[in-house]
Design a protein around this motif. Structure first.
Motif, mmCIF file in Angstrom:
data_model
loop_
_atom_site.group_PDB
_atom_site.id
_atom_site.type_symbol
_atom_site.label_atom_id
_atom_site.label_comp_id
_atom_site.label_asym_id
_atom_site.label_seq_id
_atom_site.Cartn_x
_atom_site.Cartn_y
_atom_site.Cartn_z
ATOM 1 N N GLY A 45 -18.033 26.116 -72.258
ATOM 2 C CA GLY A 45 -17.911 27.334 -73.040
ATOM 3 C C GLY A 45 -17.971 27.111 -74.539
ATOM 4 N N VAL A 46 -18.210 25.868 -74.944
ATOM 5 C CA VAL A 46 -18.308 25.535 -76.367
ATOM 6 C C VAL A 46 -19.645 24.847 -76.621
ATOM 7 C CG1 VAL A 46 -17.321 24.193 -78.277
ATOM 8 C CG2 VAL A 46 -15.805 25.270 -76.608
ATOM 9 N N GLU A 47 -20.355 25.314 -77.618
ATOM 10 C CA GLU A 47 -21.620 24.723 -78.025
ATOM 11 C C GLU A 47 -21.456 24.220 -79.460
ATOM 12 O OE1 GLU A 47 -25.973 26.371 -79.359
ATOM 13 O OE2 GLU A 47 -24.866 27.503 -77.853
ATOM 14 N N VAL A 48 -21.765 22.945 -79.685
ATOM 15 C CA VAL A 48 -21.649 22.358 -81.018
ATOM 16 C C VAL A 48 -23.045 22.088 -81.563
ATOM 17 C CG1 VAL A 48 -20.758 20.431 -82.393
ATOM 18 C CG2 VAL A 48 -19.440 21.284 -80.443
ATOM 19 N N MET A 71 -19.318 34.169 -72.550
ATOM 20 C CA MET A 71 -19.891 33.953 -73.872
ATOM 21 C C MET A 71 -19.423 32.609 -74.415
ATOM 22 S SD MET A 71 -19.609 36.359 -77.215
ATOM 23 C CE MET A 71 -18.706 35.511 -78.461
ATOM 24 N N SER A 72 -20.342 31.888 -74.957
ATOM 25 C CA SER A 72 -20.068 30.558 -75.500
ATOM 26 C C SER A 72 -19.608 30.649 -76.955
ATOM 27 C CB SER A 72 -21.345 29.718 -75.404
ATOM 28 O OG SER A 72 -21.124 28.436 -75.911
ATOM 29 N N VAL A 73 -18.671 29.780 -77.327
ATOM 30 C CA VAL A 73 -18.227 29.677 -78.712
ATOM 31 C C VAL A 73 -19.142 28.687 -79.418
ATOM 32 C CG1 VAL A 73 -16.348 28.937 -80.227
ATOM 33 C CG2 VAL A 73 -15.833 30.225 -78.152
ATOM 34 N N ARG A 74 -19.724 29.130 -80.544
ATOM 35 C CA ARG A 74 -20.639 28.269 -81.309
ATOM 36 C C ARG A 74 -19.889 27.660 -82.486
ATOM 37 N NH1 ARG A 74 -24.236 33.259 -81.533
ATOM 38 N NH2 ARG A 74 -22.663 33.502 -83.107
ATOM 39 N N ILE A 75 -19.873 26.318 -82.516
ATOM 40 C CA ILE A 75 -19.199 25.586 -83.585
ATOM 41 C C ILE A 75 -20.239 24.790 -84.361
ATOM 42 C CG2 ILE A 75 -17.498 23.805 -84.152
ATOM 43 C CD1 ILE A 75 -15.940 24.652 -81.648
ATOM 44 N N LEU A 76 -20.274 24.994 -85.665
ATOM 45 C CA LEU A 76 -21.185 24.255 -86.530
ATOM 46 C C LEU A 76 -20.476 23.005 -87.033
ATOM 47 C CD1 LEU A 76 -23.978 24.263 -87.987
ATOM 48 C CD2 LEU A 76 -22.795 25.342 -89.924
ATOM 49 N N ALA A 77 -21.098 21.853 -86.866
ATOM 50 C CA ALA A 77 -20.546 20.575 -87.314
ATOM 51 C C ALA A 77 -21.186 20.173 -88.635
ATOM 52 C CB ALA A 77 -20.795 19.501 -86.263
ATOM 53 N N LEU A 78 -20.350 19.927 -89.641
ATOM 54 C CA LEU A 78 -20.811 19.407 -90.930
ATOM 55 C C LEU A 78 -20.265 18.000 -91.093
ATOM 56 C CD1 LEU A 78 -20.183 22.396 -93.399
ATOM 57 C CD2 LEU A 78 -22.250 21.855 -92.090
ATOM 58 N N LYS A 95 -22.157 16.077 -77.480
ATOM 59 C CA LYS A 95 -22.301 15.585 -76.105
ATOM 60 C C LYS A 95 -21.136 15.999 -75.199
ATOM 61 C CE LYS A 95 -23.005 11.310 -73.495
ATOM 62 N NZ LYS A 95 -23.209 9.861 -73.580
ATOM 63 N N HIS A 96 -19.932 15.973 -75.742
ATOM 64 C CA HIS A 96 -18.737 16.189 -74.911
ATOM 65 C C HIS A 96 -18.022 17.511 -75.180
ATOM 66 C CE1 HIS A 96 -18.834 12.208 -73.119
ATOM 67 N NE2 HIS A 96 -19.027 11.689 -74.321
ATOM 68 N N GLY A 154 -23.105 31.229 -90.971
ATOM 69 C CA GLY A 154 -22.966 32.641 -90.650
ATOM 70 C C GLY A 154 -23.144 32.927 -89.175
ATOM 71 N N LYS A 155 -24.037 32.187 -88.510
ATOM 72 C CA LYS A 155 -24.287 32.372 -87.078
ATOM 73 C C LYS A 155 -23.209 31.726 -86.209
ATOM 74 C CE LYS A 155 -28.493 30.778 -87.137
ATOM 75 N NZ LYS A 155 -29.821 30.306 -86.746
ATOM 76 N N ALA A 156 -22.491 30.763 -86.777
ATOM 77 C CA ALA A 156 -21.463 30.043 -86.015
ATOM 78 C C ALA A 156 -20.194 30.880 -85.914
ATOM 79 C CB ALA A 156 -21.162 28.707 -86.681
ATOM 80 N N ASP A 157 -19.450 30.651 -84.843
ATOM 81 C CA ASP A 157 -18.153 31.299 -84.674
ATOM 82 C C ASP A 157 -17.066 30.533 -85.423
ATOM 83 O OD1 ASP A 157 -19.074 33.320 -82.797
ATOM 84 O OD2 ASP A 157 -19.252 31.676 -81.348
ATOM 85 N N ALA A 158 -17.306 29.238 -85.624
ATOM 86 C CA ALA A 158 -16.322 28.364 -86.266
ATOM 87 C C ALA A 158 -17.042 27.120 -86.772
ATOM 88 C CB ALA A 158 -15.236 27.964 -85.270
ATOM 89 N N LEU A 159 -16.327 26.304 -87.541
ATOM 90 C CA LEU A 159 -16.882 25.048 -88.031
ATOM 91 C C LEU A 159 -15.931 23.908 -87.717
ATOM 92 C CD1 LEU A 159 -18.067 27.324 -90.105
ATOM 93 C CD2 LEU A 159 -18.751 25.337 -91.404
#
Length: 185
Positions: free
Chosen positions: A32-35, A1-8, A27-28, A69-74
């Motif tokens: 296992g991490v999606e930004v 499972m991929s960790v979803r990180i929202l970038a602000l 890009k980098h 809300g959909k992100a695992d982290a920011l």
């Protein structure tokens, strides 16, 4: 499972080095991490409890809350304006802090990084952003730090995604945020 990180990104400038830093994170991102880079922070109206009403929430604010809300982290990317965070980023934090005690930041890991023109790379702004998200209920990932000084010269001809030292620091910050998500799961 991929960790979803929202970038602000706290800068609205077209040539923003913090936006470029966020693009480098996309890009980098480590395996296992999606930004996801949030678009639309500029459209979110200033926080006003009178317009924060279920059923008539401003669309841009609803989109921000839904994305968080959909992100695992920011991961917040902040320049430094007059020794603190830009209003657009603080406003986003304010919207995400509501409803009080149950906002989209509540219990969510958040890291803060950035670049600025000054010699310290915006550390005051980053500290202020950490303080604000912590008060808003987030789990501040204190170790996920990256302050890049001299942005105007350092990135004059090089995109942050092409700067090996920046990519290394950014990848480390992303990994720390992802580890905090995994540890909490």
């Amino acid at each position: 499972m991929s960790v979803r990180i929202l970038a602000l990104v706290g800068s609205l400038r077209a040539g923003s080095h913090n936006r470029q830093l966020a693009e480098a994170a996309v890009k980098h991102a480590p395996e296992g991490v999606e930004v996801e880079l949030f678009e639309g922070l500029a459209e979110v109206p200033f926080y006003n409890e009178d317009i924060d009403v279920e059923g008539s929430l401003p669309q841009a604010a609803a989109a921000l809350r839904a994305a968080a809300g959909k992100a695992d982290a920011l991961l917040l990317f902040t320049p430094e304006y007059n020794g603190t965070i830009p209003a657009v980023l603080k406003n986003g934090i304010d919207w995400l802090s509501r409803p009080y005690g149950a906002g989209a930041l509540s219990g969510k890991p958040v890291g803060v990084v950035g670049t600025a023109f000054g010699q310290y790379g915006g550390v005051w702004a980053q500290d202020e952003a950490r303080k604000a998200v912590g008060v808003a209920g987030a789990v501040v990932v204190e170790e996920a730090k990256l302050a890049i000084p001299g942005s105007m010269t350092r990135f004059a001809e090089t995109h942050p995604a092409d700067d090996a030292e920046v990519v290394e620091g950014l990848t480390k910050a992303l990994a720390l945020v992802a580890q905090t998500v995994s540890a909490a799961a």
